[in-house]
Design a protein around this motif. Structure first.
Motif, PDB file in Angstrom:
ATOM      1  N   GLY A  11       0.761  -1.238   0.000  1.00 14.63           N
ATOM      2  CA  GLY A  11       0.000   0.000   0.000  1.00 14.63           C
ATOM      3  C   GLY A  11       0.792   1.288   0.000  1.00 14.63           C
ATOM      4  N   THR A  13       1.625   4.529  -1.277  1.00 21.40           N
ATOM      5  CA  THR A  13       0.798   5.325  -2.175  1.00 21.40           C
ATOM      6  C   THR A  13       1.382   6.718  -2.359  1.00 21.40           C
ATOM      7  OG1 THR A  13      -1.134   4.131  -1.356  1.00 21.40           O
ATOM      8  CG2 THR A  13      -1.556   6.171  -2.557  1.00 21.40           C
ATOM      9  N   PRO A  30      -3.345   8.669  -8.154  1.00 20.05           N
ATOM     10  CA  PRO A  30      -2.667   7.805  -7.182  1.00 20.05           C
ATOM     11  C   PRO A  30      -2.172   6.505  -7.814  1.00 20.05           C
ATOM     12  CG  PRO A  30      -5.044   7.749  -6.839  1.00 20.05           C
ATOM     13  CD  PRO A  30      -4.785   8.760  -7.916  1.00 20.05           C
ATOM     14  N   PHE A  31      -1.002   6.107  -7.386  1.00 17.81           N
ATOM     15  CA  PHE A  31      -0.438   4.806  -7.710  1.00 17.81           C
ATOM     16  C   PHE A  31      -0.118   4.141  -6.376  1.00 17.81           C
ATOM     17  CE2 PHE A  31       0.145   7.211 -11.491  1.00 17.81           C
ATOM     18  CZ  PHE A  31      -0.010   6.292 -12.525  1.00 17.81           C
ATOM     19  N   VAL A  32      -0.354   2.850  -6.317  1.00 17.24           N
ATOM     20  CA  VAL A  32      -0.120   2.084  -5.101  1.00 17.24           C
ATOM     21  C   VAL A  32       0.854   0.960  -5.437  1.00 17.24           C
ATOM     22  CG1 VAL A  32      -1.196   0.741  -3.261  1.00 17.24           C
ATOM     23  CG2 VAL A  32      -2.487   2.603  -4.353  1.00 17.24           C
ATOM     24  N   ASP A  34       3.091  -2.422  -3.965  1.00 14.54           N
ATOM     25  CA  ASP A  34       3.410  -3.450  -2.984  1.00 14.54           C
ATOM     26  C   ASP A  34       4.759  -4.044  -3.391  1.00 14.54           C
ATOM     27  OD1 ASP A  34       0.748  -3.100  -2.057  1.00 14.54           O
ATOM     28  OD2 ASP A  34       0.038  -4.637  -3.434  1.00 14.54           O
ATOM     29  N   ALA A  64       8.283   5.424  -3.161  1.00 12.21           N
ATOM     30  CA  ALA A  64       7.495   6.653  -3.264  1.00 12.21           C
ATOM     31  C   ALA A  64       8.171   7.672  -4.181  1.00 12.21           C
ATOM     32  CB  ALA A  64       7.253   7.244  -1.874  1.00 12.21           C
ATOM     33  N   HIS A 101      -0.263  -0.833  -8.686  1.00 15.75           N
ATOM     34  CA  HIS A 101      -1.706  -0.704  -8.882  1.00 15.75           C
ATOM     35  C   HIS A 101      -1.997   0.694  -9.439  1.00 15.75           C
ATOM     36  CE1 HIS A 101      -2.525  -4.118  -6.065  1.00 15.75           C
ATOM     37  NE2 HIS A 101      -1.417  -3.677  -5.509  1.00 15.75           N
ATOM     38  N   LYS A 102      -2.903   0.749 -10.393  1.00 16.54           N
ATOM     39  CA  LYS A 102      -3.365   2.016 -10.953  1.00 16.54           C
ATOM     40  C   LYS A 102      -4.888   2.044 -10.831  1.00 16.54           C
ATOM     41  CE  LYS A 102      -2.809   4.888 -15.078  1.00 16.54           C
ATOM     42  NZ  LYS A 102      -2.226   4.952 -16.440  1.00 16.54           N
ATOM     43  N   ASP A 113      -9.438  -2.451 -10.198  1.00 20.72           N
ATOM     44  CA  ASP A 113      -8.027  -2.111 -10.133  1.00 20.72           C
ATOM     45  C   ASP A 113      -7.355  -2.589 -11.410  1.00 20.72           C
ATOM     46  OD1 ASP A 113      -5.570  -1.238  -9.127  1.00 20.72           O
ATOM     47  OD2 ASP A 113      -5.302  -2.915  -7.761  1.00 20.72           O
ATOM     48  N   GLU A 115      -3.336  -3.730 -12.297  1.00 13.96           N
ATOM     49  CA  GLU A 115      -2.041  -3.918 -11.657  1.00 13.96           C
ATOM     50  C   GLU A 115      -1.106  -4.713 -12.555  1.00 13.96           C
ATOM     51  OE1 GLU A 115      -2.308  -7.767  -8.855  1.00 13.96           O
ATOM     52  OE2 GLU A 115      -3.570  -6.109  -8.185  1.00 13.96           O
TER      53      GLU A 115
END
Length: 123
Positions: A11, A13, A30-32, A34, A64, A101-102, A113, A115
């Motif tokens: 997560g 972000t 936002p992009f997430v 993992d 990030a 994730h986008k 999602d 990804e």
């Protein structure tokens, strides 16, 4: 051969400017990310020494920074560059799995999602 130990970050972000459309590069979204870090934690556990393991705080900052950094057209590029940066910056990590994730991808039908998952190793 023993299965490697792992440290998992989920997560992470940040707002990034990745995408093929002008509005994605202009407005951001936002992009997430993992990441699963494959590393042997035996020496760190035996000595209780952060220097002998992957500093996951520093890894999170690296991730990030890449999300917020240079704009790419494809999330595939972001995922691979992130995996490469983790391996280059953290020698104790032998392999890494990165999932990008986008969640606000410009898709015209309802979706949960988008990804991409990549795996890179030193060998």
């Amino acid at each position: 051969m023993n299965r490697p130990d792992t440290i998992t970050l989920t997560g992470i972000t940040a707002i990034g400017y990745h995408g093929v459309f002008g509005h994605e590069k202009r407005d951001g979204q936002p992009f997430v990310v993992d990441a699963v870090l494959h590393t042997d934690v035996s020496a760190a556990a035996a000595t209780d020494d952060l220097a002998k393991t992957a500093d996951y705080g520093a890894v999170a900052e690296t991730i990030a920074g890449l999300i917020r950094g240079k704009s790419f057209d494809l999330i595939e590029t972001l995922a691979v560059r992130t995996a490469e940066a983790i391996l280059a910056g953290f020698p104790v990590i032998s392999a890494v799995e990165v999932r990008v994730h986008k969640p606000k991808a410009p898709i015209q039908v309802p979706f949960g999602d988008v990804e991409i998952n990549v795996f890179r190793s030193r060998t």
